[in-house]
Structures are given as C-alpha cells and as structure tokens.
Design a protein around this motif. Structure first.
Motif, mmCIF file in Angstrom:
data_model
loop_
_atom_site.group_PDB
_atom_site.id
_atom_site.type_symbol
_atom_site.label_atom_id
_atom_site.label_comp_id
_atom_site.label_asym_id
_atom_site.label_seq_id
_atom_site.Cartn_x
_atom_site.Cartn_y
_atom_site.Cartn_z
ATOM 1 N N SER A 103 0.833 -1.199 0.000
ATOM 2 C CA SER A 103 0.000 0.000 0.000
ATOM 3 C C SER A 103 0.870 1.252 0.000
ATOM 4 C CB SER A 103 -0.895 0.006 1.230
ATOM 5 O OG SER A 103 -0.104 0.224 2.372
ATOM 6 N N LEU A 104 0.234 2.378 -0.258
ATOM 7 C CA LEU A 104 0.961 3.649 -0.297
ATOM 8 C C LEU A 104 1.610 3.947 1.046
ATOM 9 C CD1 LEU A 104 -1.510 5.946 -2.293
ATOM 10 C CD2 LEU A 104 0.493 4.762 -3.140
ATOM 11 N N VAL A 105 0.892 3.603 2.129
ATOM 12 C CA VAL A 105 1.420 3.875 3.466
ATOM 13 C C VAL A 105 2.737 3.132 3.681
ATOM 14 C CG1 VAL A 105 0.953 3.750 5.928
ATOM 15 C CG2 VAL A 105 -0.904 4.217 4.353
ATOM 16 N N GLU A 106 2.766 1.873 3.233
ATOM 17 C CA GLU A 106 3.989 1.081 3.424
ATOM 18 C C GLU A 106 5.150 1.661 2.632
ATOM 19 O OE1 GLU A 106 3.018 -3.048 2.623
ATOM 20 O OE2 GLU A 106 1.282 -2.801 3.940
ATOM 21 N N HIS A 107 4.839 2.151 1.421
ATOM 22 C CA HIS A 107 5.896 2.774 0.617
ATOM 23 C C HIS A 107 6.472 3.993 1.335
ATOM 24 C CE1 HIS A 107 5.998 0.478 -3.046
ATOM 25 N NE2 HIS A 107 4.683 0.477 -3.124
ATOM 26 N N VAL A 108 5.569 4.778 1.910
ATOM 27 C CA VAL A 108 6.026 5.970 2.627
ATOM 28 C C VAL A 108 6.872 5.558 3.817
ATOM 29 C CG1 VAL A 108 5.257 7.951 3.993
ATOM 30 C CG2 VAL A 108 4.070 7.379 1.889
ATOM 31 N N LYS A 109 6.401 4.547 4.524
ATOM 32 C CA LYS A 109 7.094 4.100 5.731
ATOM 33 C C LYS A 109 8.509 3.624 5.403
ATOM 34 C CE LYS A 109 4.297 2.239 8.928
ATOM 35 N NZ LYS A 109 3.410 1.160 9.370
ATOM 36 N N ASP A 110 8.633 2.897 4.272
ATOM 37 C CA ASP A 110 9.935 2.333 3.903
ATOM 38 C C ASP A 110 10.962 3.401 3.564
ATOM 39 O OD1 ASP A 110 8.946 -0.092 4.313
ATOM 40 O OD2 ASP A 110 8.895 -0.745 2.221
ATOM 41 N N ARG A 111 10.494 4.488 2.963
ATOM 42 C CA ARG A 111 11.437 5.468 2.466
ATOM 43 C C ARG A 111 11.660 6.621 3.427
ATOM 44 N NH1 ARG A 111 14.994 5.498 -1.462
ATOM 45 N NH2 ARG A 111 14.385 7.546 -2.218
ATOM 46 N N LYS A 112 10.897 6.643 4.467
ATOM 47 C CA LYS A 112 10.907 7.779 5.386
ATOM 48 C C LYS A 112 12.251 7.893 6.106
ATOM 49 C CE LYS A 112 9.132 7.546 9.453
ATOM 50 N NZ LYS A 112 9.919 8.389 10.347
ATOM 51 N N GLY A 113 12.748 9.103 6.207
ATOM 52 C CA GLY A 113 13.966 9.321 6.972
ATOM 53 C C GLY A 113 13.639 9.311 8.451
ATOM 54 N N SER A 114 14.591 8.950 9.278
ATOM 55 C CA SER A 114 14.297 8.910 10.706
ATOM 56 C C SER A 114 14.156 10.341 11.219
ATOM 57 C CB SER A 114 15.426 8.200 11.453
ATOM 58 O OG SER A 114 16.635 8.875 11.196
ATOM 59 N N GLY A 115 13.219 10.522 12.110
ATOM 60 C CA GLY A 115 13.046 11.830 12.719
ATOM 61 C C GLY A 115 12.140 12.767 11.945
ATOM 62 N N SER A 116 11.578 12.292 10.829
ATOM 63 C CA SER A 116 10.638 13.153 10.114
ATOM 64 C C SER A 116 9.236 12.817 10.579
ATOM 65 C CB SER A 116 10.725 12.917 8.611
ATOM 66 O OG SER A 116 12.053 12.833 8.215
ATOM 67 N N GLY A 117 8.619 13.763 11.232
ATOM 68 C CA GLY A 117 7.285 13.517 11.771
ATOM 69 C C GLY A 117 6.179 13.994 10.850
ATOM 70 N N GLN A 118 6.427 15.154 10.223
ATOM 71 C CA GLN A 118 5.404 15.757 9.375
ATOM 72 C C GLN A 118 5.700 15.423 7.920
ATOM 73 O OE1 GLN A 118 2.907 18.157 10.657
ATOM 74 N NE2 GLN A 118 3.473 17.042 12.498
ATOM 75 N N ILE A 119 4.778 14.704 7.312
ATOM 76 C CA ILE A 119 5.019 14.258 5.945
ATOM 77 C C ILE A 119 3.852 14.673 5.066
ATOM 78 C CG2 ILE A 119 5.088 12.178 4.511
ATOM 79 C CD1 ILE A 119 6.881 10.943 6.579
ATOM 80 N N ALA A 120 4.179 15.139 3.865
ATOM 81 C CA ALA A 120 3.133 15.427 2.879
ATOM 82 C C ALA A 120 3.288 14.449 1.730
ATOM 83 C CB ALA A 120 3.257 16.858 2.385
ATOM 84 N N VAL A 121 2.185 14.126 1.087
ATOM 85 C CA VAL A 121 2.226 13.181 -0.028
ATOM 86 C C VAL A 121 1.664 13.871 -1.264
ATOM 87 C CG1 VAL A 121 1.372 10.978 -0.896
ATOM 88 C CG2 VAL A 121 1.998 11.190 1.494
ATOM 89 N N VAL A 122 2.389 13.737 -2.384
ATOM 90 C CA VAL A 122 1.911 14.281 -3.652
ATOM 91 C C VAL A 122 1.781 13.125 -4.637
ATOM 92 C CG1 VAL A 122 2.472 15.803 -5.573
ATOM 93 C CG2 VAL A 122 2.993 16.531 -3.271
ATOM 94 N N ILE A 123 0.639 13.021 -5.291
ATOM 95 C CA ILE A 123 0.415 11.910 -6.225
ATOM 96 C C ILE A 123 0.125 12.461 -7.613
ATOM 97 C CG2 ILE A 123 -0.921 9.843 -6.715
ATOM 98 C CD1 ILE A 123 -1.695 9.808 -3.742
ATOM 99 N N ASP A 124 0.922 12.065 -8.572
ATOM 100 C CA ASP A 124 0.736 12.496 -9.967
ATOM 101 C C ASP A 124 0.698 11.252 -10.848
ATOM 102 O OD1 ASP A 124 0.686 13.929 -12.334
ATOM 103 O OD2 ASP A 124 2.856 13.836 -12.507
ATOM 104 N N SER A 125 -0.378 10.816 -11.282
ATOM 105 C CA SER A 125 -1.709 11.189 -10.858
ATOM 106 C C SER A 125 -2.422 9.925 -10.377
ATOM 107 C CB SER A 125 -2.480 11.770 -12.056
ATOM 108 O OG SER A 125 -2.691 10.760 -12.995
ATOM 109 N N LEU A 126 -3.607 10.111 -9.864
ATOM 110 C CA LEU A 126 -4.377 8.973 -9.360
ATOM 111 C C LEU A 126 -4.908 8.100 -10.497
ATOM 112 C CD1 LEU A 126 -6.559 10.505 -6.516
ATOM 113 C CD2 LEU A 126 -4.748 8.833 -6.266
ATOM 114 N N THR A 127 -4.997 8.678 -11.695
ATOM 115 C CA THR A 127 -5.662 7.982 -12.794
ATOM 116 C C THR A 127 -5.129 6.566 -13.077
ATOM 117 O OG1 THR A 127 -6.396 10.031 -13.763
ATOM 118 C CG2 THR A 127 -6.237 8.175 -15.247
ATOM 119 N N PRO A 128 -3.820 6.370 -13.259
ATOM 120 C CA PRO A 128 -3.356 4.994 -13.487
ATOM 121 C C PRO A 128 -3.628 4.085 -12.285
ATOM 122 C CG PRO A 128 -1.611 6.566 -13.952
ATOM 123 C CD PRO A 128 -2.707 7.320 -13.301
#
Lengths: 310, 261
Positions: A103-128
């Motif tokens: 899922s998208l959440v897992e992708h974010v979790k895997d790539r997240k740097g340590s100590g980053s609490g506030q995260i924004a997500v940008v998706i280009d685009s939802l269509t595919p």
C-alpha cells in the motif's frame, strides 16, 4: 478579500486531502507543482508518487530547496514489472509496482527518513492507480494515508493528488470528491496575454472546512517563475474595475414602516410567544399545548412564522 | 515530408526525453498521411526508425514513401529502418484452432499476448529491435512508429493493456502512433484515447469537415501541443484545414482555402 486558492496552497486554510481535477485541455500539473513548492516549506518530507511521468521529469524546474525534501516513488518506469529481466540503471527512487499488494502507506514508511514527523504526499496522478487498482481500493489507500493511527511515528499532514477527470466516470470522481477536503477543478483560459496579466486557467474550488462549512469559489490563477502562484479575483477579467452599482432602496419612500428602530427591536424581543413553556408556566388545566423547539427545528428569532406557508 | 506541417509543430526542448505524437482519426477521415510525414521526416533526419505496421504491408508503405522521395527498401537494408510486420502476427489469430499450418514462434506473439492478457510479449519483441546494436552507424535517437493501435483492440487486446504498453514504449524514445476513434460508439476506446491524449506531447486530430464533403478541402487538423515549461504554459491549440494532392498536402487556416478566397 483574500484568495481562497492562495490560502489553500500556502496552508493557512488547511485541507488534508486536496484533489486537482484536470482535463486534456488544461493540465493541473502546474498547480500541483505550486503545491509541491509551498509544502516544502511546511513539512519535513514530501513523498512524491509519480505514475504519469518519470519523477525526474516531474521535478524538472523545481528549486533545489524543494528537491532536498522530496522522496521520489517511481511508479512510471516499471509499473508492471516488464523490465525485470533487463539490467536496469539503478535509480535513487523507490520503484512502485501497480500490481504489487504494497500500500501507499507502506511505501512511505519504507522510504521515510528517521526523525521526520510531518510528511506530505503528492500523487501524480491517481488515474493509473484507479485504472489498475479500482476506485474503492484507491479511496481506501488515500483514507489510510490521512488517517494513520495516533501511535504512528509520523503523520501525513496533507495529500495533494492530481486526477484526470475526463478519463473516469462520474461515480469514481464523486467517490474521490467525497473523500477529499478540497476539490479543485481546473479549466483553461484562452488568452494570449502574459501570464501575470491574465490568468492561464480558472479554478473551481470546493473547500470543506473542518467545522463543516463548505466554501465554493471560482478564481483565476497563473503560475509565475519558480512555480509561484498568482491568483486573480473578480472574474472574468481583473483589469476592468466595475463600479458598485447603486441599488435603489424600495423601503425609502413608503407610507408605512418596514424597518424597526432599536427600541422597537428591543420591545419585540421581550414579547413572550404563546404556547411556549415560558408563557404557559402560570396556567393550569388539562389539554395544554406546548411548543418546544427541538434541535432539528430551525427556530429563527427574527421571523417566528418562517415555517408557515402563507 | 510535408514542410507545411513542420511550420505548425513546435519542436520540443532538447533535454526532453522524447516526443509522443498521437494521431487520432475520426471515422470519416484518414490520418495515415501524417504517419508518412513523420516516417519520411525521421528517416531524412537520420534517426533510427522501428515501424510496427499492423494495418498495411511493407510494400504499401514503400510505395507511398517512394512518392515522397524516400526509399524504404534502402533504409531497411542499411539498418536504419526496422519494419515489423504486424499483419503476420495477427494472422494466427484468424486461423481456426487446430489447423495444420505450422507457424513459426515469432508469428504467435500476438496470440501469446491475448492468452496472457498482456502486451508484454509484443513489447519484448519491440525491445529486441530498439536495443539492437547498430554497428558503426550512429543515429540521432529512435522513433517507434505504430500503425495503428486500434487494430490491437480489434484483435481482442484490452484497452488498459494498450495503455500499459504505450507507457513502456514512451520510455524508449519518440513515438508516433495512429489511433482510430469512432465517435461515441466504443466507451473503452474513447477512454483510451483520452488517456493517451494526457500522456502525449502533441496530439494531432484529423476530422472530416463538419459541413460535409468538399472537393477542395479534405478535412481539418487540430494540433494541440503541451509544454512542460512554465514560461509558455498556455496551451497551444491550432485548427487547420488541409487538401491532399498527389505528392503533397497543403495546410491553411480554416476558411482560407484557395477555392474560397
């Protein structure tokens, strides 16, 4: 009057899920990049999911400050896993496959740097994503992103996604619309004027505040240098400043009085309405009528007979 | 190559990863002349061309190109042009099952695609040509040309698979692709067309005249170009009318045909 669009982009009017609906005639990607630039100043990390374009192409033209905060997720180069047997050039982006269950959440979790609490997500685009994974699944993933458990070590403060509205049918668009706090429909403005003089497109904004109030607005916008947003209020053209028209006052020369003076208003407020509890307190007897406005009743002090159909 | 047309198409920025020209034709028109324009143009500008011909045979394309002053036969032998005969691929699909005719493994590519519900086998086949060693000769970029995508749909490939396939093709260089779109008859096809319009860098739409047939104006062409650059973020949309003559096509703004003025 402040521009609603500017407030949403700069974050002073908060919206946790923003979807930009665009069509073939006018791409919403410019506006998406404005969001990208502005969000970089607010959050620790931006996770960029690129399904429509290579992340490099998408990041072209953005300033290095923004780029440093962007963590790319590449869903464009090899979404089906067809290139697996070829020796691929290693990239510094996380490969996302549309066919995988991750899922998208897992992708974010895997790539997240340590100590980053506030995260924004940008998706280009939802269509595919919608076309490959179905609309309900997409809604679920989006919802999961913005509703992480309290115990999670990071929180997604904002999700901004692009969707090509002319590819999907109405039911899909409405489902996504219900999920988002802000829906922006972009449309083109045919003009040859420089971008800072006349808007390059219009935004129809529907913004739901956390309090439940829904704002609807139409504003013009242009994207200036370095993806700085320029907004235009007062449509269709900002150059013509129209004089406020003098409205004739119908209550001016009447033989009777339509408006109330302060003292009259006060006197009216003191009148106790019949059949309410306050007026019936003293009377005793059987078969009394009480009127007690319940919560659903829209009781208007100004006009108590509002509900009568005269 | 029609020099008239080149004047209306802005060439892309050099650092972009490749152009994607999408040519769509409505049911009452034929857009193949645009394909011939690009084919001859890219061959003349010494690019490598990989041509997936699903609609016509090589001799047909060769005959047309010869009229436009390009020898496809020579380009093919020199290795500049790779022609993939898609007609051969589609042939096994039409044959009845269990027929005695033996087909070589190459010819069953489309059959494999339909069985596996994915155009991956076709993509792999194209990659063989695109990634082929060109020896001492060096070319300016690679062009993949497809005539025409809608035939894949007619043969039973799902539109979502065609969209996937095109996305992968986009990464290997420039593309010119024709898509036949019949009004509002096929929802899926319309959706595919819109998706590709979002993906392409330049969309050329060929239509017949809305006012009916004319001897002097053969149709109209709408060119919509996109730019990733903010400075010219205004979409450019041009409508032209054209007249096809024996060896050339003349383009003119709507309503300015020499027969009218």
């Amino acid at each position: 009057m402040a521009s609603l669009l500017k407030q949403i982009v700069s974050g002073s009017e908060s919206g946790c899920t923003v979807t930009i609906h665009d069509t073939v005639d006018h791409s919403g990607r410019y506006l998406l990049k404005c969001f990208l630039k502005e969000m970089a100043q607010r959050v620790d990390e931006i996770h960029l999911f690129a399904f429509d374009q290579a992340p490099d192409a998408l990041l072209a033209g953005t300033d290095p400050e923004t780029r440093r905060k962007v963590k790319g997720h590449d869903g464009w180069t090899d979404p089906q896993g067809w290139n697996q047997d070829r020796n691929v050039i290693p990239s510094n982006y996380n490969a996302v496959q549309l066919s995988s269950e991750k899922s998208l959440v897992e992708h974010v979790k895997d790539r997240k740097g340590s100590g980053s609490g506030q995260i924004a997500v940008v998706i280009d685009s939802l269509t595919p994503y919608i076309l490959h994974r179905s609309a309900p699944f997409t809604c679920k993933s989006l919802h999961a992103l913005t509703h992480l458990p309290e115990t999670s070590e990071f929180q997604v403060t904002q999700v901004v996604s692009l969707i090509h509205s002319d590819v999907h049918d109405d039911s899909v668009l409405r489902a996504i619309g219900h999920l988002s706090s802000t829906v922006i429909h972009v449309s083109a403005n045919m003009s040859l004027a420089p971008l800072d003089r006349e808007p390059m497109g219009y935004c129809d904004i529907q913004h739901k505040r956390a309090s439940g109030k829904v704002l609807q607005k139409r504003e013009g916008y242009s994207v200036g240098e370095n993806y700085q947003i320029i907004t235009f209020l007062g449509l269709p053209s900002t150059n013509t400043t129209s004089e406020p028209e003098h409205q004739p006052d119908p209550t001016a020369n009447l033989t009777f009085n339509l408006t109330l003076s302060e003292s009259e208003k006060k006197a009216r407020e003191n009148v106790v309405l019949p059949f309410t509890k306050a007026s019936n307190n003293s009377t005793t007897g059987s078969g009394q009528i009480f009127y007690e406005p319940d919560q659903a009743d829209d009781y208007d002090d100004e006009d108590p007979d509002d509900d009568l159909d005269i | 190559m029609f020099t008239d047309l080149n004047a209306h198409i802005v060439s892309s920025e050099p650092d972009s990863q490749g152009d994607f020209f999408l040519v769509t034709e409505a049911c009452d028109s034929d857009g193949s002349f645009i394909l011939h324009h690009f084919l001859t143009q890219y061959l003349k500008s010494s690019s490598k061309v990989v041509f997936l011909g699903l609609a016509q045979s090589f001799s047909h394309y060769n005959a047309v190109a010869q009229k436009l002053g390009v020898n496809l036969m020579a380009a093919r032998t020199s290795g500049q042009l790779d022609f993939i005969s898609g007609l051969q691929y589609s042939f096994p699909l039409m044959r009845e099952e269990g027929s005695s005719v033996q087909s070589s493994s190459q010819d069953t590519i489309l059959q494999d695609c339909i069985i596996s519900k994915s155009l991956h086998p076709l993509y792999k086949q194209l990659q063989k040509y695109i990634g082929k060693e060109t020896g001492t000769q060096t070319y300016d970029g690679t062009l993949l040309m497809i005539d025409d995508l809608s035939i894949l749909h007619s043969l039973g490939v799902e539109t979502s698979q065609i969209a996937n396939f095109m996305q992968y093709c986009q990464q290997s260089g420039s593309i010119v692709s024709l898509l036949h779109c019949d009004g509002d008859e096929d929802e899926e096809m319309l959706s595919l067309s819109t998706q590709l319009q979002h993906a392409c860098t330049c969309h050329l739409m060929i239509e017949g005249l809305p006012t009916g047939f004319s001897k002097d104006v053969h149709g109209q062409l709408t060119i919509r170009q996109k730019s990733s650059n903010v400075d010219n973020a205004r979409p450019s949309k041009k409508m032209l009318q054209f007249k096809i003559t024996d060896k050339n096509v003349s383009f003119f703004p709507a309503g300015t045909s020499s027969a009218v003025l």
